[in-house]
Scaffold this motif. Structure first.
Motif, short mmCIF file in Angstrom:
data_model
loop_
_atom_site.label_atom_id
_atom_site.label_comp_id
_atom_site.label_asym_id
_atom_site.label_seq_id
_atom_site.Cartn_x
_atom_site.Cartn_y
_atom_site.Cartn_z
N SER A 146 0.82 -1.20 0.00
CA SER A 146 0.00 0.00 0.00
C SER A 146 0.86 1.26 0.00
O SER A 146 0.61 2.20 -0.75
CB SER A 146 -0.92 -0.01 1.22
OG SER A 146 -1.70 1.16 1.26
N ASP A 147 1.90 1.27 0.83
CA ASP A 147 2.79 2.43 0.90
C ASP A 147 3.48 2.69 -0.45
O ASP A 147 3.51 3.81 -0.93
CB ASP A 147 3.86 2.23 1.98
CG ASP A 147 3.31 2.33 3.38
OD1 ASP A 147 2.19 2.85 3.57
OD2 ASP A 147 4.01 1.88 4.31
N ILE A 148 4.01 1.62 -1.05
CA ILE A 148 4.70 1.77 -2.34
C ILE A 148 3.73 2.25 -3.42
O ILE A 148 4.05 3.13 -4.22
CB ILE A 148 5.36 0.43 -2.76
CG1 ILE A 148 6.46 0.05 -1.78
CG2 ILE A 148 5.89 0.49 -4.19
CD1 ILE A 148 7.60 1.04 -1.68
N PHE A 149 2.53 1.68 -3.45
CA PHE A 149 1.53 2.06 -4.44
C PHE A 149 1.17 3.54 -4.29
O PHE A 149 1.13 4.28 -5.28
CB PHE A 149 0.29 1.17 -4.28
CG PHE A 149 -0.75 1.36 -5.34
CD1 PHE A 149 -0.54 0.92 -6.63
CD2 PHE A 149 -1.96 1.96 -5.03
CE1 PHE A 149 -1.51 1.08 -7.61
CE2 PHE A 149 -2.93 2.12 -6.01
CZ PHE A 149 -2.71 1.68 -7.30
N GLN A 150 0.94 3.97 -3.05
CA GLN A 150 0.56 5.37 -2.82
C GLN A 150 1.70 6.33 -3.17
O GLN A 150 1.46 7.41 -3.72
CB GLN A 150 0.12 5.56 -1.37
CG GLN A 150 -1.22 4.90 -1.11
CD GLN A 150 -1.65 5.06 0.33
OE1 GLN A 150 -2.10 6.14 0.70
NE2 GLN A 150 -1.50 4.01 1.12
N LYS A 151 2.93 5.96 -2.86
CA LYS A 151 4.08 6.81 -3.20
C LYS A 151 4.23 6.93 -4.71
O LYS A 151 4.54 8.01 -5.22
CB LYS A 151 5.36 6.25 -2.57
CG LYS A 151 5.42 6.47 -1.08
CD LYS A 151 6.65 5.84 -0.46
CE LYS A 151 6.63 6.01 1.05
NZ LYS A 151 7.78 5.33 1.69
N THR A 152 4.03 5.83 -5.41
CA THR A 152 4.12 5.85 -6.87
C THR A 152 3.03 6.74 -7.46
O THR A 152 3.28 7.54 -8.37
CB THR A 152 4.02 4.42 -7.44
OG1 THR A 152 5.08 3.64 -6.87
CG2 THR A 152 4.12 4.42 -8.95
N LEU A 153 1.81 6.63 -6.93
CA LEU A 153 0.72 7.49 -7.40
C LEU A 153 1.02 8.96 -7.12
O LEU A 153 0.77 9.82 -7.97
CB LEU A 153 -0.60 7.09 -6.73
CG LEU A 153 -1.21 5.76 -7.14
CD1 LEU A 153 -2.45 5.48 -6.30
CD2 LEU A 153 -1.56 5.75 -8.61
N ALA A 154 1.54 9.24 -5.95
CA ALA A 154 1.83 10.63 -5.56
C ALA A 154 2.85 11.26 -6.49
O ALA A 154 2.76 12.46 -6.80
CB ALA A 154 2.31 10.68 -4.12
N LYS A 155 3.83 10.48 -6.97
CA LYS A 155 4.82 10.99 -7.91
C LYS A 155 4.17 11.45 -9.21
O LYS A 155 4.73 12.26 -9.93
CB LYS A 155 5.88 9.93 -8.21
CG LYS A 155 6.83 9.69 -7.07
CD LYS A 155 7.82 8.60 -7.43
CE LYS A 155 8.73 8.28 -6.26
NZ LYS A 155 9.65 7.18 -6.56
N GLN A 156 3.00 10.91 -9.49
CA GLN A 156 2.26 11.28 -10.69
C GLN A 156 1.12 12.25 -10.37
O GLN A 156 0.20 12.44 -11.15
CB GLN A 156 1.71 10.02 -11.35
CG GLN A 156 2.83 9.09 -11.79
CD GLN A 156 2.31 7.78 -12.35
OE1 GLN A 156 1.23 7.73 -12.94
NE2 GLN A 156 3.07 6.72 -12.16
N SER A 157 1.19 12.83 -9.16
CA SER A 157 0.18 13.80 -8.69
C SER A 157 -1.22 13.21 -8.62
O SER A 157 -2.21 13.88 -8.90
CB SER A 157 0.19 15.06 -9.55
OG SER A 157 1.46 15.67 -9.49
N TYR A 158 -1.30 11.95 -8.26
CA TYR A 158 -2.60 11.31 -8.08
C TYR A 158 -2.68 10.81 -6.64
O TYR A 158 -1.74 10.24 -6.12
CB TYR A 158 -2.78 10.13 -9.05
CG TYR A 158 -4.10 9.44 -8.87
CD1 TYR A 158 -5.27 10.00 -9.40
CD2 TYR A 158 -4.21 8.29 -8.11
CE1 TYR A 158 -6.49 9.38 -9.21
CE2 TYR A 158 -5.44 7.68 -7.92
CZ TYR A 158 -6.57 8.24 -8.47
OH TYR A 158 -7.79 7.64 -8.26
N PHE A 159 -3.83 11.06 -6.03
CA PHE A 159 -4.02 10.66 -4.64
C PHE A 159 -5.34 9.91 -4.51
O PHE A 159 -6.36 10.36 -5.04
CB PHE A 159 -3.99 11.90 -3.74
CG PHE A 159 -2.70 12.66 -3.88
CD1 PHE A 159 -1.58 12.30 -3.15
CD2 PHE A 159 -2.58 13.71 -4.78
CE1 PHE A 159 -0.38 12.97 -3.30
CE2 PHE A 159 -1.38 14.40 -4.94
CZ PHE A 159 -0.29 14.02 -4.20
N PRO A 160 -5.33 8.77 -3.85
CA PRO A 160 -6.55 7.97 -3.71
C PRO A 160 -7.69 8.78 -3.09
O PRO A 160 -7.47 9.58 -2.18
CB PRO A 160 -6.14 6.83 -2.78
CG PRO A 160 -4.65 6.77 -2.89
CD PRO A 160 -4.20 8.17 -3.16
#
Length: 85
Positions: A7-21
């Motif tokens: 979950s942490d890795i997935f969220q960090k990867t999304l954040a790098k693309q300016s996307y937040f769940p």
């Protein structure tokens, strides 16, 4: 621990693309292994929230399989994304 790491890795990867769940749920394990009751609790939360987006399953294979079974039984239609473990 495994699911938290995914979950942490997935969220960090999304954040790098300016996307937040827009929503997050966590299966709260009691003592020991995750039970069907704990997975059902999350399924019910998703169902009552009317969330229609993609759901990332940060689980180990046994819990993921149980989640998918209960998810289908609940007649939910969200797309699911799971790791390849």
């Amino acid at each position: 621990v495994y699911g938290s790491y995914l979950s942490d890795i997935f969220q960090k990867t999304l954040a790098k693309q300016s996307y937040f769940p827009s929503a997050k749920w966590k299966i709260q394990a009691g003592k020991g292994e995750i039970t069907e009751k704990e997975i059902e609790s999350v399924i019910n939360q998703i169902k009552t929230s009317n969330f229609k987006g993609l759901i990332f399953l940060a689980t180990s294979p046994p819990e993921g399989a149980q989640f998918i079974k209960l998810f289908k039984e609940a007649s939910l239609s969200n797309q699911l994304l799971a790791p390849d473990a």
